[in-house]
Every structure is written in C-alpha cells, then in structure tokens.
Design a protein around this motif. Structure first.
Motif, PDB file in Angstrom:
ATOM      1  N   GLY A   1       0.791  -1.222   0.000  1.00 31.56           N
ATOM      2  CA  GLY A   1       0.000   0.000   0.000  1.00 31.56           C
ATOM      3  C   GLY A   1       0.821   1.268   0.000  1.00 31.56           C
ATOM      4  O   GLY A   1       0.262   2.360   0.114  1.00 31.56           O
ATOM      5  N   HIS A   2       2.142   1.172  -0.174  1.00 32.91           N
ATOM      6  CA  HIS A   2       2.937   2.397  -0.179  1.00 32.91           C
ATOM      7  C   HIS A   2       2.774   3.140  -1.500  1.00 32.91           C
ATOM      8  O   HIS A   2       2.522   2.539  -2.553  1.00 32.91           O
ATOM      9  CB  HIS A   2       4.416   2.103   0.108  1.00 32.91           C
ATOM     10  N   VAL A   3       2.884   4.467  -1.431  1.00 34.88           N
ATOM     11  CA  VAL A   3       2.900   5.329  -2.607  1.00 34.88           C
ATOM     12  C   VAL A   3       4.124   6.226  -2.492  1.00 34.88           C
ATOM     13  O   VAL A   3       4.550   6.588  -1.393  1.00 34.88           O
ATOM     14  CB  VAL A   3       1.623   6.186  -2.729  1.00 34.88           C
ATOM     15  N   ALA A   4       4.693   6.612  -3.656  1.00 31.82           N
ATOM     16  CA  ALA A   4       5.966   7.324  -3.659  1.00 31.82           C
ATOM     17  C   ALA A   4       6.916   6.512  -2.761  1.00 31.82           C
ATOM     18  O   ALA A   4       7.003   5.300  -2.915  1.00 31.82           O
ATOM     19  CB  ALA A   4       5.787   8.766  -3.222  1.00 31.82           C
ATOM     20  N   SER A   5       7.604   7.158  -1.822  1.00 26.10           N
ATOM     21  CA  SER A   5       8.392   6.397  -0.836  1.00 26.10           C
ATOM     22  C   SER A   5       7.837   6.624   0.559  1.00 26.10           C
ATOM     23  O   SER A   5       8.565   6.803   1.535  1.00 26.10           O
ATOM     24  CB  SER A   5       9.869   6.794  -0.910  1.00 26.10           C
ATOM     25  N   LEU A   6       6.508   6.594   0.640  1.00 30.21           N
ATOM     26  CA  LEU A   6       5.780   6.693   1.912  1.00 30.21           C
ATOM     27  C   LEU A   6       5.291   5.293   2.261  1.00 30.21           C
ATOM     28  O   LEU A   6       4.356   4.775   1.649  1.00 30.21           O
ATOM     29  CB  LEU A   6       4.613   7.668   1.771  1.00 30.21           C
ATOM     30  N   PHE A   7       5.950   4.679   3.249  1.00 33.62           N
ATOM     31  CA  PHE A   7       5.708   3.278   3.572  1.00 33.62           C
ATOM     32  C   PHE A   7       4.860   3.129   4.834  1.00 33.62           C
ATOM     33  O   PHE A   7       4.827   4.028   5.687  1.00 33.62           O
ATOM     34  CB  PHE A   7       7.048   2.553   3.760  1.00 33.62           C
ATOM     35  N   PRO A   8       4.152   1.999   4.968  1.00 35.26           N
ATOM     36  CA  PRO A   8       3.308   1.786   6.152  1.00 35.26           C
ATOM     37  C   PRO A   8       4.082   1.959   7.455  1.00 35.26           C
ATOM     38  O   PRO A   8       5.230   1.512   7.586  1.00 35.26           O
ATOM     39  CB  PRO A   8       2.830   0.335   5.987  1.00 35.26           C
TER      40      PRO A   8
END
Length: 256
Positions: free
Chosen positions: A153-160
């Motif tokens: 579910g990560h987008v760009a380099s924004l991780f859970p």
C-alpha cells in the motif's frame, strides 16, 4: 465538483496501460486549451513501465505540445545519476527521451555526487517546488499525478507505519530506512501529493488487491499509505482485474 474515489477496472495490464495513456493524452490536451502549461508528477515502477511506455507507443502521442508540459517526480532513489535504480532514468527510457519536452521543464531530484548528502538534495527540491508554486502554496498544484502502489500500500516512498506518512511538512522528505532497496530516498510529502488537481493511481496484479481493498474500506494512511491519497478534483484508481478482486462492486465505475 465531487471528488469521490473511483475505480476503473481493465481486463489486463496491457489494456490498463493503453487506457490510462489515452486518458492522459486527452486530459493534457484539455488542460493546455485552458492554460499555457501543464504539470505532471510521475513515479517509478508500474507507472513508468506500464503507463509512460504506453503513452510513448500511442498514435496520439504527438498531438500533445510537450514543450508546454513539465515533469516532476513523486520520489527518487538516492543513487548516482544515470543509475539503473533511478526513477528518472526509467522515465527517460520509456517516454521523455522520445518527446519534445524542454529540458528546463524536467525537474528531477538530485543524485549522489551532485549534493553533499540527501538532505541537501531535499532542500534543493523544496526550493524548486516553491519557485513554481501558486499563491501561498509551497508546491505547484500539479495537473496530473501518476502514482504506482506497492503490495504493502505504499505510494511514492511513503511506507506503512513510517513517520513520513504522518508529516505535513516539509514538502520533500528524506527516507533512510526504506523496506525496499535502496534504503535512502527522497519523496514528496502526502500533502504535496494531495495538492494535485488529479491523482491517478495504477495497480496491476493480484498482490495489490489486499491493499486496495483495505484503502477503500476505510483503513488509515499509517496502515495503508495509499488510503491517505486524495486529489483536489479527481482521485482515480486504474486497476486490472486481478488487483480489483477485493474492491466493492459499488465503487467500480464504468466511465470516468
């Protein structure tokens, strides 16, 4: 204008890419009829290999005045310029090197060897975003942002569960412990992504189904970062049939 999240399902990855490419070209032409420029955010992974490549292959590609389109990146890997891991390198191979885009309109993140460290590169990109911002914003109101979505579910380099997901500023964030290599990265913050007029998310494959289902069922952005993405005008998930396996029927739109 209503901004409900919409899900458009395609039979397979190839038809998905062709559909997004056709819609992208049409929308960019529409934007350029209303204003003198268009700004686009791209990312790596499926966005480049599925969508940008399909735009390049489209017979309508050259109907766009690419000299009036600027390109930005949602995130980048902190490696040397030209490295195979760089998102901007792949985007160049898939599309940018084939069209008449003005080099001054290609806003790539800095690379190892160009700045002393990743934070200095982030500072530079923040300044570049601010230079092209409208009004009191700290970044442009991008016309279209194209995002891939990871199986987690990560987008760009924004991780859970990462602190960057919860950060409202600054506009560009650094990551030093990405769960996917390489570990050091630069990424736009979630508020900057959500300042886009339209966010189009691309998902293909059964491994994406669970995250998409969670995001649409109301999961929080900490758990599934894609759940926190919402464009100012439009938020659309372009998915293949496998990725749509856990999407409620009432959220699937036949048209956009």
């Amino acid at each position: 204008m209503s901004n409900e999240r919409r899900v458009l399902v395609h039979p397979d990855k190839e038809s998905l890419g062709a559909s997004v490419a056709a819609r992208f070209i049409t929308k960019i032409i529409d934007v350029l009829e209303e204003q003198n420029y268009a700004s686009v955010v791209v990312s790596g992974g499926s966005v480049s290999t599925v969508v940008l490549a399909a735009i390049n292959a489209s017979p309508a590609r050259d109907s766009v005045d690419w000299s009036k389109v600027s390109f930005w990146w949602a995130d980048e890997r902190w490696v040397e310029a030209g490295h195979a891991d760089r998102n901007d390198r792949q985007a160049g191979l898939d599309l940018l090197s084939h069209i008449g885009v003005d080099p001054q309109n290609v806003h790539r993140f800095g690379a190892v060897g160009e700045f002393d460290d990743v934070e200095a590169a982030a500072v530079s990109y923040r300044a570049e975003l601010l230079e092209h911002a409208q009004g009191d914003d700290e970044a442009p109101r991008f016309d279209i942002t194209l995002l891939g979505v990871g199986p987690d579910g990560h987008v760009a380099s924004l991780f859970p569960d990462a602190p960057q997901v919860r950060m409202s500023g600054p506009t560009v964030l650094t990551v030093d412990d990405s769960p996917k290599p390489p570990p050091v990265r630069l990424t736009l913050s979630l508020p900057v992504i959500n300042n886009s007029q339209r966010v189009w998310m691309i998902l293909a494959g059964a491994e994406k189904a669970s995250s998409l289902g969670l995001a649409l069922a109301g999961a929080g952005a900490d758990q599934v970062p894609v759940a926190g993405v919402k464009g100012r005008k439009r938020t659309v998930f372009f998915v293949d049939r496998d990725a749509a396996a856990e999407v409620p029927e009432n959220l699937i739109a036949s048209t956009y």
